[in-house]
Design an enzyme around this catalytic site. Structure first.
Site, PDB file in Angstrom:
ATOM      1  N   LEU A  23       4.852 -84.681  35.719  1.00  8.74           N
ATOM      2  CA  LEU A  23       5.161 -82.738  35.819  1.00  8.74           C
ATOM      3  C   LEU A  23       4.852 -82.970  37.529  1.00  8.74           C
ATOM      4  O   LEU A  23       4.045 -83.772  37.740  1.00  8.74           O
ATOM      5  CB  LEU A  23       4.050 -82.815  34.652  1.00  8.74           C
ATOM      6  CG  LEU A  23       3.941 -82.856  33.212  1.00  8.74           C
ATOM      7  CD1 LEU A  23       2.624 -82.115  32.800  1.00  8.74           C
ATOM      8  CD2 LEU A  23       5.209 -82.208  32.435  1.00  8.74           C
ATOM      9  N   ASP A  24       5.707 -82.090  37.434  1.00 12.11           N
ATOM     10  CA  ASP A  24       5.617 -81.332  39.001  1.00 12.11           C
ATOM     11  C   ASP A  24       4.874 -80.791  38.704  1.00 12.11           C
ATOM     12  O   ASP A  24       3.409 -80.578  38.107  1.00 12.11           O
ATOM     13  CB  ASP A  24       6.627 -80.247  38.998  1.00 12.11           C
ATOM     14  CG  ASP A  24       8.382 -80.587  38.805  1.00 12.11           C
ATOM     15  OD1 ASP A  24       8.204 -82.177  38.574  1.00 12.11           O
ATOM     16  OD2 ASP A  24       8.886 -79.719  38.689  1.00 12.11           O
ATOM     17  N   LYS A  25       4.135 -80.644  40.640  1.00 12.74           N
ATOM     18  CA  LYS A  25       2.460 -80.403  40.876  1.00 12.74           C
ATOM     19  C   LYS A  25       2.718 -79.015  40.485  1.00 12.74           C
ATOM     20  O   LYS A  25       3.624 -78.025  40.439  1.00 12.74           O
ATOM     21  CB  LYS A  25       2.143 -80.276  42.386  1.00 12.74           C
ATOM     22  CG  LYS A  25       0.957 -79.805  42.387  1.00 12.74           C
ATOM     23  CD  LYS A  25       0.915 -80.063  44.682  1.00 12.74           C
ATOM     24  CE  LYS A  25      -0.075 -79.808  44.990  1.00 12.74           C
ATOM     25  NZ  LYS A  25      -0.002 -79.962  46.618  1.00 12.74           N
ATOM     26  N   THR A  27       2.352 -78.247  37.326  1.00  7.97           N
ATOM     27  CA  THR A  27       2.723 -77.464  36.017  1.00  7.97           C
ATOM     28  C   THR A  27       2.460 -77.933  34.953  1.00  7.97           C
ATOM     29  O   THR A  27       1.341 -78.755  35.126  1.00  7.97           O
ATOM     30  CB  THR A  27       4.905 -77.950  35.698  1.00  7.97           C
ATOM     31  OG1 THR A  27       5.701 -77.819  36.437  1.00  7.97           O
ATOM     32  CG2 THR A  27       4.855 -78.194  34.223  1.00  7.97           C
ATOM     33  N   ARG A 122      13.867 -76.409  35.977  1.00 13.37           N
ATOM     34  CA  ARG A 122      13.197 -75.402  37.824  1.00 13.37           C
ATOM     35  C   ARG A 122      14.781 -75.247  39.192  1.00 13.37           C
ATOM     36  O   ARG A 122      15.354 -73.616  38.765  1.00 13.37           O
ATOM     37  CB  ARG A 122      12.518 -75.612  38.629  1.00 13.37           C
ATOM     38  CG  ARG A 122      11.314 -75.686  38.040  1.00 13.37           C
ATOM     39  CD  ARG A 122       9.768 -76.571  39.202  1.00 13.37           C
ATOM     40  NE  ARG A 122       9.589 -76.399  40.119  1.00 13.37           N
ATOM     41  CZ  ARG A 122       8.365 -76.505  41.245  1.00 13.37           C
ATOM     42  NH1 ARG A 122       8.640 -77.706  41.042  1.00 13.37           N
ATOM     43  NH2 ARG A 122       8.753 -75.957  42.262  1.00 13.37           N
TER      44      ARG A 122
END
Length: 212
Positions: A23-25, A27, A122
């Protein structure tokens, strides 16, 4: 990764400590970790074959269409190397979306990923003019939609403080168990910071409608 290996020591000998996808930081939500090489191989194959169900929820600016598909290739940003962007020669990227309730200048949305590129949701939402709320990488950390009046700006700033990250949550994860072959489906409740922002905008929208 270090925390994961401390929690589950059996992941120490695996590539990337058994992490199947990231996961993105900042998220929130679900991600997948294998605890054996056999499981990791099977789950990685499912991911490559697009057999893993991944659904997300987010708060975005504006009022997107009720549903739709963003099919736009993603590659490294030409000048900002830590960012991604829609690029003609990027990797094929496909995001399906559904618009949940809309409140004032924001919308609560659901996404299903066909591909899994870095920052995909995003980047795609910025590309169609609806960046994620408080996404400082892709233009959501300022007022994108709405008035410029002081009270409105204060209201948005307060919401930024409540949800001090991009408003993105990995909501649902489905896959076939690598050994039992059972279909598995996991769900994660929307976190408190996003839920509070949605509630604040719901009340704000009701107030503005009553004024009008």
């Amino acid at each position: 990764m270090n925390a994961l290996m401390h929690y589950a020591p059996e992941t120490m000998g695996l590539p990337r400590a058994g992490i199947i996808h990231r996961l993105d930081k900042e998220t929130s939500g679900l991600l997948m970790v294998a605890k054996s090489l056999t499981a990791m191989t099977a789950l990685t194959r499912q991911l490559a074959d697009r057999g893993i169900k991944r659904e997300y929820e987010a708060i975005v600016y504006g009022h997107p269409a009720p549903f739709g598909i963003v099919d736009a290739p993603i590659g490294r940003h030409p000048t900002h190397r830590t960012k991604m962007a829609v690029r003609p020669l990027g990797r094929a990227s496909e995001t399906h979306f559904w618009c949940l309730p809309r409140y004032g200048g924001l919308a609560h949305m659901r996404f299903s990923l066909v591909t899994g590129r870095t920052h995909q949701i995003r980047v795609h939402m910025q590309h169609i003019g609806h960046p994620l709320f408080n996404d400082d990488f892709y233009g959501g950390d300022k007022i994108v939609k709405g008035t410029v009046y002081t009270k409105y700006k204060q209201f948005v700033d307060n919401c930024f403080k409540i949800c001090s990250r991009q408003a993105l949550h990995a909501k649902e994860l489905g896959f076939v168990h690598p050994s039992t072959k059972e279909k598995m489906l996991f769900n994660s409740e929307l976190p408190e910071d996003m839920a509070q922002v949605i509630e604040k905008w719901r009340r704000y929208s009701q107030f503005k409608n009553a004024e009008d």
